[in-house]
Scaffold this motif. Sequence first.
Motif, short mmCIF file in Angstrom:
data_model
loop_
_atom_site.label_atom_id
_atom_site.label_comp_id
_atom_site.label_asym_id
_atom_site.label_seq_id
_atom_site.Cartn_x
_atom_site.Cartn_y
_atom_site.Cartn_z
N ALA A 194 34.40 107.90 11.17
CA ALA A 194 35.32 107.31 10.18
C ALA A 194 34.59 106.28 9.34
CB ALA A 194 36.50 106.66 10.90
N ILE A 195 33.76 105.44 9.98
CA ILE A 195 32.98 104.45 9.23
C ILE A 195 31.99 105.15 8.31
CG2 ILE A 195 31.29 102.58 9.44
CD1 ILE A 195 32.64 101.81 12.08
N HIS A 196 31.36 106.20 8.81
CA HIS A 196 30.38 106.94 8.01
C HIS A 196 31.03 107.54 6.76
CE1 HIS A 196 26.86 109.26 7.02
NE2 HIS A 196 27.53 110.40 7.14
N LYS A 197 32.27 108.01 6.90
CA LYS A 197 32.97 108.58 5.74
C LYS A 197 33.32 107.49 4.73
CE LYS A 197 36.18 110.88 8.04
NZ LYS A 197 37.34 111.79 8.30
N MET A 198 33.64 106.29 5.24
CA MET A 198 33.95 105.17 4.35
C MET A 198 32.70 104.66 3.64
SD MET A 198 36.36 102.89 6.86
CE MET A 198 37.54 103.66 7.96
N ARG A 199 31.60 104.55 4.38
CA ARG A 199 30.35 104.02 3.85
C ARG A 199 29.20 104.97 4.18
NH1 ARG A 199 30.22 98.45 2.79
NH2 ARG A 199 32.23 97.89 1.89
N PRO A 200 29.08 106.09 3.45
CA PRO A 200 28.09 107.11 3.78
C PRO A 200 26.64 106.63 3.67
CG PRO A 200 29.17 107.60 1.69
CD PRO A 200 29.95 106.50 2.33
N ALA A 201 26.41 105.53 2.94
CA ALA A 201 25.03 105.04 2.81
C ALA A 201 24.66 104.02 3.89
CB ALA A 201 24.83 104.41 1.43
N LEU A 202 25.59 103.70 4.76
CA LEU A 202 25.35 102.68 5.77
C LEU A 202 24.41 103.19 6.87
CD1 LEU A 202 26.26 99.84 6.82
CD2 LEU A 202 27.98 101.06 8.17
N ASN A 203 23.48 102.34 7.29
CA ASN A 203 22.62 102.66 8.43
C ASN A 203 23.37 102.37 9.73
OD1 ASN A 203 20.44 103.30 6.75
ND2 ASN A 203 19.71 101.20 6.73
N MET A 204 23.41 103.36 10.64
CA MET A 204 24.12 103.18 11.89
C MET A 204 23.31 103.73 13.06
SD MET A 204 28.24 103.69 11.63
CE MET A 204 28.21 105.38 11.07
N TYR A 235 41.93 106.76 15.37
CA TYR A 235 42.98 107.15 14.43
C TYR A 235 42.49 107.09 12.97
CZ TYR A 235 46.70 107.31 17.96
OH TYR A 235 47.50 107.64 19.03
N SER A 236 41.57 106.20 12.68
CA SER A 236 41.05 106.07 11.31
C SER A 236 40.37 107.34 10.82
CB SER A 236 40.07 104.90 11.23
OG SER A 236 40.69 103.70 11.60
N TYR A 237 39.89 108.15 11.75
CA TYR A 237 39.22 109.41 11.40
C TYR A 237 40.12 110.31 10.55
CZ TYR A 237 36.84 113.92 12.16
OH TYR A 237 36.21 115.14 11.99
N ARG A 238 41.43 110.23 10.80
CA ARG A 238 42.39 111.04 10.04
C ARG A 238 43.39 110.15 9.32
NH1 ARG A 238 43.08 116.92 12.69
NH2 ARG A 238 43.66 117.25 10.52
N ALA A 239 42.92 109.03 8.82
CA ALA A 239 43.81 108.08 8.14
C ALA A 239 44.56 108.74 6.98
CB ALA A 239 43.02 106.87 7.65
N GLU A 240 43.88 109.59 6.23
CA GLU A 240 44.54 110.23 5.09
C GLU A 240 45.67 111.16 5.53
OE1 GLU A 240 44.30 109.50 1.91
OE2 GLU A 240 42.98 107.89 2.64
N ASP A 241 45.50 111.80 6.67
CA ASP A 241 46.56 112.67 7.18
C ASP A 241 47.74 111.84 7.67
OD1 ASP A 241 45.25 115.15 6.75
OD2 ASP A 241 43.98 114.75 8.49
N PHE A 242 47.47 110.67 8.26
CA PHE A 242 48.56 109.76 8.63
C PHE A 242 49.31 109.33 7.36
CE2 PHE A 242 46.22 109.15 12.64
CZ PHE A 242 47.26 109.07 13.55
N ARG A 243 48.56 109.00 6.32
CA ARG A 243 49.20 108.56 5.07
C ARG A 243 50.06 109.67 4.48
NH1 ARG A 243 43.87 106.16 4.26
NH2 ARG A 243 44.06 103.91 4.62
N ARG A 244 49.57 110.90 4.54
CA ARG A 244 50.36 112.02 4.01
C ARG A 244 51.64 112.18 4.81
NH1 ARG A 244 51.63 116.38 6.02
NH2 ARG A 244 50.15 116.13 7.74
N VAL A 299 48.63 101.14 7.53
CA VAL A 299 47.58 100.13 7.60
C VAL A 299 46.48 100.64 8.51
CG1 VAL A 299 46.99 97.77 8.27
CG2 VAL A 299 49.23 98.26 7.25
N ASP A 300 45.26 100.69 8.00
CA ASP A 300 44.11 101.13 8.78
C ASP A 300 43.22 99.91 9.06
OD1 ASP A 300 41.89 102.25 9.91
OD2 ASP A 300 41.41 103.58 8.23
N PRO A 301 43.32 99.32 10.25
CA PRO A 301 42.54 98.11 10.55
C PRO A 301 41.04 98.31 10.43
CG PRO A 301 44.28 98.40 12.17
CD PRO A 301 44.24 99.66 11.36
#
Length: 210
Positions: free
Chosen positions: A19-29, A137-146, A156-158
């Motif tokens: 989920a973090i990677h999708k939000m910030r694909p350029a982030l080093n993890m 849950y954040s992994y499918r945040a958009e599906d929750f929103r839909r 709200v996605d903490p």
Amino acid sequence: MDRLGIAFRDITGAYVACAIHKMRPALNMTLLYDPKDSVEDFLKESEERMERMGIKDYLTVLPEKSTGRRDYFRVVNGNGHEGLLLDTGEEGMDTSLINFTITDGLFQRSFVLDILDSYMSRVPTGTERVVLALPGYSYRAEDFRRAFGGKNISVVDPLALWVEKEIKDEGNSDLRFYWTLRDFELERRMEEIFQKPVHFRTYYLSLIQI
């Protein structure tokens, strides 16, 4: 932030990391999988390993709250968020069935959409806002929103709020995967979650400043 670490002992951490990677694909993890039986040992050794690797900012991800200094619930949900909590029913709405798909490593499957839709009839009347209170849950945040948006309920996605507030610097999209015990089934499942090849390396004690 030069690098974000995610320490996990089951598949839940993979959903958080993705989920973090999708939000910030350029982030080093750096992801560190350690399937220890003892939560206390997992927390203690995760902290020591992150220090050896020179990673100051990290999360320890477990399905339930722990005493860890960098525990997901403490760090990400620590400030609290207004709205109906989507959890296992301890504080908010019982969404255990969805949570089971996370711990089973099936949360990315299409049938989860039907489960989300089935929860709509259980939402208390007058609810205006729900909070994605469990790791993954954040992994499918958009599906929750839909799903909830159809009833004019905001989501709200903490994790997204934490990423926006705390993660400022990006890198070159460098993802590093380590495990203390080989688990090729987990590796295959993570490839399905990330939708790209995932290659783990074994963590050794001599590994410092990666």
